[in-house]
Write a protein that holds these residues in place. Structure first.
Motif: not given
Length: 384
Positions: A199-201, A75-81, A150-152, A205-206
């Motif tokens: 997962l794609w979004l 996670a530290g290497l790839l970043g969020e999310p 959270a809504s998504a 894009r989001h």
């Protein structure tokens, strides 16, 4: 360094302590491969049965912490999310493997997947979220998070949970809460497609919906894009991916032995059948739940929401196609429809979650309400 903290950049990539956990897990695998058959024949002796269950439970939980640690490094290497997604998918993979191992056993496992998915939703949406918001409210009074994310999550969880756990009770093709082959294939494709689109979004894009909001405005408007991840050194990502697999594989192998012990124990003690699903849910999501609570304590509510709601969405999105496929190929019955009381509790939880995550901030009140729902869930397990 805590469980949810990736390794500082100046710290060496390799540490011998990293090998202690997988070494013990693989040693356990070797012992069960050699002596497991003999041990399983003496499960009627309570001391042996309890010892084997405690041993396997401890090793699998401890190994899951290793999975969490390596996923946190990634996670530290790839970043969020993306980093949190790696952690969530790793944990849900273990859950799916455990459910599959128990289903392929000789016992009555028709309702295991249903019970496990329902238990995960109750533990995550009411137990972990409730305790986290209560502790976070006591410590920080109010906590901000990214409402869009959270809504998504809830927009995906609600239809997936309804289709998987409620709708089978109201179809006319079957009368026992199961699905016909046509329904099973159709719902599996629908579930995979919807979860795949999400997962794609989430990673494209989001992506900004799942990153903590800025704190320099009253409205807490979310960032458009997450901060760039730390640039990994050559081979670092491959190293942690290898360690992730080294920690996951013994859990996958030991799951079959745990399934036998668990199935025998429930049958011998006359415990509720749903207890097996609850044990699997607790076994798998304990490390991730602790990670979420640590994040909330550090006032990182968005990350905790990504872990909790992401785990709930992944559980339904990945477990339903897996268990329906097992049912179709093996002929084993798969009952997904919940009992009436559980459907009421699920509906209440989904409505409550929607209300909880309808604003930009949370307080301890929401946590107390979610915890009360979790207590109701526990009571209904032993007194339906």
């Amino acid at each position: 360094m805590t469980l949810d903290s990736p390794r500082p950049e100046g710290q060496p990539m390799f540490n011998l302590k990293m090998l202690i956990r997988p070494a013990i897990a693989w040693a356990t695998v070797a012992l069960f491969l050699v002596f497991g058959s003999d041990w399983m024949q003496h499960l009627s002796r309570h001391d042996i049965g309890l010892s084997l269950f405690a041993w396997l439970f401890f090793v699998i939980v401890w190994g899951s912490f290793g999975v969490v640690h390596e996923a946190e490094e990634l996670a530290g290497l790839l970043g969020e999310p993306v980093g949190t997604l790696v952690l969530t998918l790793s944990i849900v993979l273990i859950e799916v493997v455990l459910i599959s191992a128990v289903m392929l056993g000789a016992g009555d496992t028709a309702t295991l997947a249903r019970d496990t998915m329902f238990a995960v939703l109750m533990i995550v949406l009411n137990g972990v979220v409730g305790l986290g918001l209560l502790v976070g409210g006591i410590r920080h009074h109010e906590q901000a998070y990214n409402l869009h994310g959270a809504s998504a999550f809830l927009a995906v969880i609600i239809p997936l949970a309804t289709i998987a756990l409620v709708l089978p009770n109201f179809t006319t093709s079957t009368s026992d809460g199961s699905l016909t082959p046509v329904q099973a294939v159709s719902f599996s494709i629908l579930t995979i497609g919807l979860y795949g689109l999400f997962l794609w979004l989430q990673t494209g894009r989001h992506k900004g919906y799942f990153v903590a909001p800025r704190s320099d405005t009253d409205e807490n408007v979310p960032e458009d894009l997450p901060p760039p991840p730390r640039r990994p050194r050559k081979g670092e990502m491959l190293f942690h991916l290898l360690l992730l697999l080294v920690n996951i594989l013994p859990i996958v192998i030991l799951s079959k032995s745990l399934a036998k012990v668990l199935d025998y124990g429930i049958a011998a003690t006359g415990a509720p059948q749903s207890l097996g699903g609850i044990i699997i849910a607790m076994l798998v999501f304990t490390p991730e739940g602790i990670s979420a609570l640590i994040a909330i304590r550090r006032d990182q509510l968005t990350r905790a929401i990504n872990l909790c709601l992401g785990g709930a969405a992944s559980t339904v999105g990945l477990t339903v196609p897996a268990v329906l496929a097992i049912g179709l190929f093996t002929g084993k019955p798969v009952v997904l429809g919940l009992p009436s009381a559980s459907m009421v509790l699920l509906a209440s939880t989904l409505v409550l979650s929607t209300l909880t995550f309808s604003g930009w901030r949370t307080t301890m009140l929401e946590g107390a309400v979610h915890l009360s729902m979790f207590v109701v869930f526990l009571v209904l397990v032993f007194s339906p």
